[in-house]
Design an enzyme around this catalytic site. Structure first.
Site, PDB file in Angstrom:
ATOM      1  N   LYS A   1      14.620  -7.079   0.779  1.00 18.87           N
ATOM      2  CA  LYS A   1      15.398  -6.795  -0.430  1.00 18.87           C
ATOM      3  C   LYS A   1      15.784  -8.097  -1.102  1.00 18.87           C
ATOM      4  CE  LYS A   1      17.406  -2.644   1.555  1.00 18.87           C
ATOM      5  NZ  LYS A   1      18.618  -1.991   2.028  1.00 18.87           N
TER       6      LYS A   1
ATOM      7  N   ARG B   1      19.754  -9.931   6.155  1.00 22.43           N
ATOM      8  CA  ARG B   1      21.017  -9.493   5.571  1.00 22.43           C
ATOM      9  C   ARG B   1      21.798 -10.723   5.130  1.00 22.43           C
ATOM     10  NH1 ARG B   1      19.817  -4.783   6.486  1.00 22.43           N
ATOM     11  NH2 ARG B   1      20.175  -3.332   8.140  1.00 22.43           N
TER      12      ARG B   1
ATOM     13  N   HIS C   1       0.841  -1.197   0.000  1.00 25.03           N
ATOM     14  CA  HIS C   1       0.000   0.000   0.000  1.00 25.03           C
ATOM     15  C   HIS C   1       0.873   1.244   0.000  1.00 25.03           C
ATOM     16  CE1 HIS C   1      -2.610  -3.183   1.574  1.00 25.03           C
ATOM     17  NE2 HIS C   1      -3.553  -2.527   0.922  1.00 25.03           N
TER      18      HIS C   1
END
Length: 153
Positions: free
Chosen positions: A112, A126, A61
């Site tokens: 990510k 990570r 969103h």
């Protein structure tokens, strides 16, 4: 013999399922939740192992609201590459690609991309190490059915 459908242990929860693609050699353990959208793909590659209670999210969103005080939703594809291993309780957010042969540690929050042949852990996840790209020898006796495992045939 190559499986014709992935092994999925119930329960599994999916919003739409319209653009969820799971390779027939993938394994999805109990309690997986896929919050998908009709406008973005969720792709799970060959020989992927997904641990219990993993959440994969391909919808997000906006940070701002429109004139009616509503947030705009958007879809962003999630790709889990071949031979990846997703640990129990991991959360994969929209737009993330997990490379082939990568490992995501249990309880990690993946915000990510994770490159192929890497191990990522933590919140946010990570990269902490690499994975060798050696191919293990094929097992001599592969058990494909419950009857074979129990020796009841």
């Amino acid at each position: 013999m190559v499986p014709s459908a992935p092994l999925v242990k119930a329960p599994i929860h999916m919003d739409y399922g319209l653009r969820v693609r799971v390779a027939p050699t993938a394994f999805i353990n109990r309690g997986c939740t896929i919050l998908d959208t009709p406008v973005a793909d969720v792709r799970v590659g060959e020989h992927v192992n997904i641990g219990p209670n993993v959440t994969i999210i391909s919808v997000g969103h906006s940070k701002t609201v429109d004139k009616n005080s509503k947030r705009t939703s958007y879809g962003s594809e999630v790709i889990i590459g071949d031979c990846a291993w997703i640990g129990a309780g991991a959360i994969i957010l929209p737009g993330v690609e997990i490379g082939c042969h990568s490992i995501i540690g249990a309880g990690s929050l993946v915000t990510k991309d994770v490159p192929a042949y890497h191990v990522a852990v933590g919140s946010p996840a990570r990269v902490v190490s690499t994975v060798g790209n050696e191919v293990a020898a094929e097992p001599k006796d592969i058990i494909l059915t419950l009857e074979d495992a129990l020796g009841t045939h």
